[in-house]
Design an enzyme around this catalytic site. Structure first.
Site, PDB file in Angstrom:
ATOM      1  N   SER A 169      -9.596   2.193   2.949  1.00 13.67           N
ATOM      2  CA  SER A 169      -8.697   2.918   2.082  1.00 13.67           C
ATOM      3  C   SER A 169      -7.694   2.044   1.338  1.00 13.67           C
ATOM      4  CB  SER A 169      -7.940   3.965   2.909  1.00 13.67           C
ATOM      5  OG  SER A 169      -7.072   3.325   3.826  1.00 13.67           O
ATOM      6  N   SER A 218      -9.736  -0.145   7.180  1.00 16.22           N
ATOM      7  CA  SER A 218      -9.167  -0.101   5.830  1.00 16.22           C
ATOM      8  C   SER A 218      -8.508  -1.368   5.312  1.00 16.22           C
ATOM      9  CB  SER A 218      -8.160   1.032   5.725  1.00 16.22           C
ATOM     10  OG  SER A 218      -8.857   2.240   5.578  1.00 16.22           O
ATOM     11  N   LYS A 249       0.869  -1.182   0.000  1.00 17.09           N
ATOM     12  CA  LYS A 249       0.000   0.000   0.000  1.00 17.09           C
ATOM     13  C   LYS A 249       0.907   1.233   0.000  1.00 17.09           C
ATOM     14  CE  LYS A 249      -3.776   2.134   2.649  1.00 17.09           C
ATOM     15  NZ  LYS A 249      -4.620   2.057   3.867  1.00 17.09           N
TER      16      LYS A 249
HETATM   17  N1  GLN Z   1     -12.932   4.629   6.367  1.00 16.15           N
HETATM   18  C1  GLN Z   1     -12.245   5.054   7.542  1.00 16.15           C
HETATM   19  C2  GLN Z   1     -11.781   6.481   7.367  1.00 16.15           C
HETATM   20  O1  GLN Z   1     -12.096   7.036   6.374  1.00 16.15           O
HETATM   21  C3  GLN Z   1     -11.095   4.140   7.856  1.00 16.15           C
HETATM   22  C4  GLN Z   1      -9.894   4.397   7.071  1.00 16.15           C
HETATM   23  C5  GLN Z   1      -8.719   3.577   7.494  1.00 16.15           C
HETATM   24  O2  GLN Z   1      -8.869   2.581   8.197  1.00 16.15           O
HETATM   25  N2  GLN Z   1      -7.539   4.031   7.107  1.00 16.15           N
HETATM   26  O3  GLN Z   1     -11.120   7.029   8.176  1.00 16.15           O
END
Ligand code: GLN
Length: 487
Positions: A153, A177, A78
């Protein structure tokens, strides 16, 4: 003989060790697929020269009889993990073309275990998002239906693994994420207990929540990768726990007879779509067939996880992202009057809308007069959410439920509605706030033949138990072996 890209990490590693396949052949095969399926938007950077040099080095280690567990296995990272050999952008214009002078600890550990890096994967900007639509470098597409989001994400990571463009990938999970894109793309992913993996070199979003973890097709593969990724990092991340690295695959064969699975009633309310609910119900029935029993439990503050997380995470983000000021690294505006103007223009140009929104929310909730009303209050409820889990784990060994209320939605559907995105995180946020390990495993298909993921939440340091349960489930079912059409 199945194609190289159909092999799991465990199978690939075995082939490589038996010298039936070379690391260069494996890497070349995957690089070809990455190019062929560039339209999926999974990768932000590749560099065949770097990858092949790593593969040649792996082949030399293999020839010398080195038995590192992932020797020659092609994976991708990532783009939140910094890497010396590839650009590191966090999906942001702010870091376009940025080269880190060092590797993240997780990247180093996986390289020591022998993995070969295919490139860097698309993600929401600074890991803020649930659909990968906040990437400054374009959307990633769900390989099961290209008109759908892959989740976020770690969207690029999930797409790469589901489309078999990499044998496995790293992801990060702050509020879901790893689990949510794994669920939407029909793959397996695990977020370990907070502090298991070093955050050194993981571009920071919300430091008290950020955790690294693997995304792969099977629980066994996740166990192999996670074993390499975790362990103390005393000089570099003080929140990384002083617990020796573990072999998470050691108990994969264990029976799950008598395991008590807690089913939180708040995870089965009216917000859960019927197709998801059906898949989860049959997964729970399957777990019972394996010898586990279900216990009705309550996590009464589940709904509060959304406001609490969306106060704490932006608060920490507003502080972490203050370093992007155009001075030492990253984007710098060209025309400016003075230093303050330079900061303003740099940040206005470099950050996308969602990142700006969170910086503003974070600054607001931390500001004088509002700190007590928002941030402090959120911290108190965070503690109560962790207490709810503590209470629940007196009645059960593992908690199970859906990862998300629905299957993957259409690209653009919620792109202009931040709150709709936040609400979709309801079932992943509680474990994040409590710092507990959680995973997603494929457990069926819902509307539009899109994958559904079962979430398993463990007690602190319960990763081996989760992986074992997931592995037993995968031995009894074949959802994790299904592949999207046309790839
Ligand atoms: N969807 C969540 C956010 O927007 C989690 C994102 C993540 O785990 N990096 O913060």
């Amino acid at each position: 003989m199945s194609s190289v890209h159909d092999l799991t990490v465990a199978q690939l590693a075995a082939r490589l060790r038996a010298r039936e396949l070379s690391a260069v052949e494996a890497a070349t095969h995957f690089l070809g697929r990455i190019e062929q399926h560039a339209g999926l938007g999974a990768f932000l950077a590749t560099d065949p020269e770097v990858t092949l040099a790593q593969a040649r080095a792996a082949d030399q280690r293999l020839a010398a009889g080195d038995t590192a567990p992932l020797l020659g296995v092609p994976i991708a990272h990532k783009d939140i993990f910094v890497t010396r050999d590839f650009p590191s952008t966090a999906g942001s214009k702010m870091l376009a073309g940025y080269r880190s002078p060092f590797d993240a600890t997780v990247v180093t550990r996986l390289a020591q275990a022998g993995a070969v890096t295919l490139g860097k994967l698309n993600c929401d900007e600074f890991a803020m998002g649930s659909a990968n639509e906040n990437s400054a470098f374009g959307v990633a597409r769900n390989p099961w239906d290209r008109s759908r989001i892959p989740g976020g994400s770690s969207g690029g990571s999930a797409v790469a693994v589901a489309a078999r463009l990499a044998a496995a990938a790293t992801g990060t999970d702050t509020g879901g994420s790893i689990r949510q894109p794994a669920s939407f793309c029909g793959i397996t992913g695990i977020k370990p207990t907070y502090g298991r993996a070093s955050r050194y070199g993981m571009i920071a979003y919300a430091s008290s929540l950020d955790q690294a973890g693997p995304m792969a097709r099977t629980a066994q593969d996740c166990a192999l990768l996670l074993s390499a990724m975790c362990g103390p990092d005393p000089d570099r991340d003080s929140t990384c726990l002083d617990r020796p690295a573990e072999d998470f695959a050691r108990t994969l064969g264990d029976s799950v007879e008598g395991l008590r699975i807690g089913v939180p009633r708040e995870f089965f309310g009216e917000g859960v779509a019927a197709d998801v609910r059906e898949a989860i119900d049959s997964a729970l029935a399957e777990l019972c067939k394996l010898g586990a029993s279900l216990v009705d439990i309550s996590l009464p503050r589940t709904e509060l996880a959304i406001p609490v997380y969306y106060i704490i995470a932006p608060a920490e983000a507003s502080s972490n992202l203050s370093r992007f000021d155009g001075v030492k690294f990253g984007h710098r505006a060209k025309d400016y009057a003075d230093l303050l103007d330079m900061y303003k223009k740099t940040r206005a140009e470099g950050f996308g809308d969602e990142v700006k929104r969170r910086i503003m929310i974070g600054t607001y909730v931390l500001s004088h007069g509002y700190y007590d009303a928002y941030y402090l209050q959120a911290q108190k409820i965070r503690r109560m959410i962790a207490d709810d889990f503590r209470q629940a784990f007196t009645q059960c060994d593992v908690i199970a439920g859906p990862v998300a209320p629905t299957v993957a939605w259409a690209l653009g559907d919620k792109a202009d509605d931040p709150v709709a995105n936040y609400l979709a995180d309801i079932f992943t946020l509680p474990a994040s706030l409590a710092g507990l390990p959680g995973m997603s495993i494929p457990c069926g298909f819902g509307a539009g033949s899109l994958p559904v993921g079962l979430q398993l939440i463990g007690n602190y340091f319960g990763e081996a138990k989760l992986l074992n349960l997931a592995h037993r489930y995968q031995q009894a079912t074949d959802f994790h072996t299904r592949a999207p059409q046309g790839l």
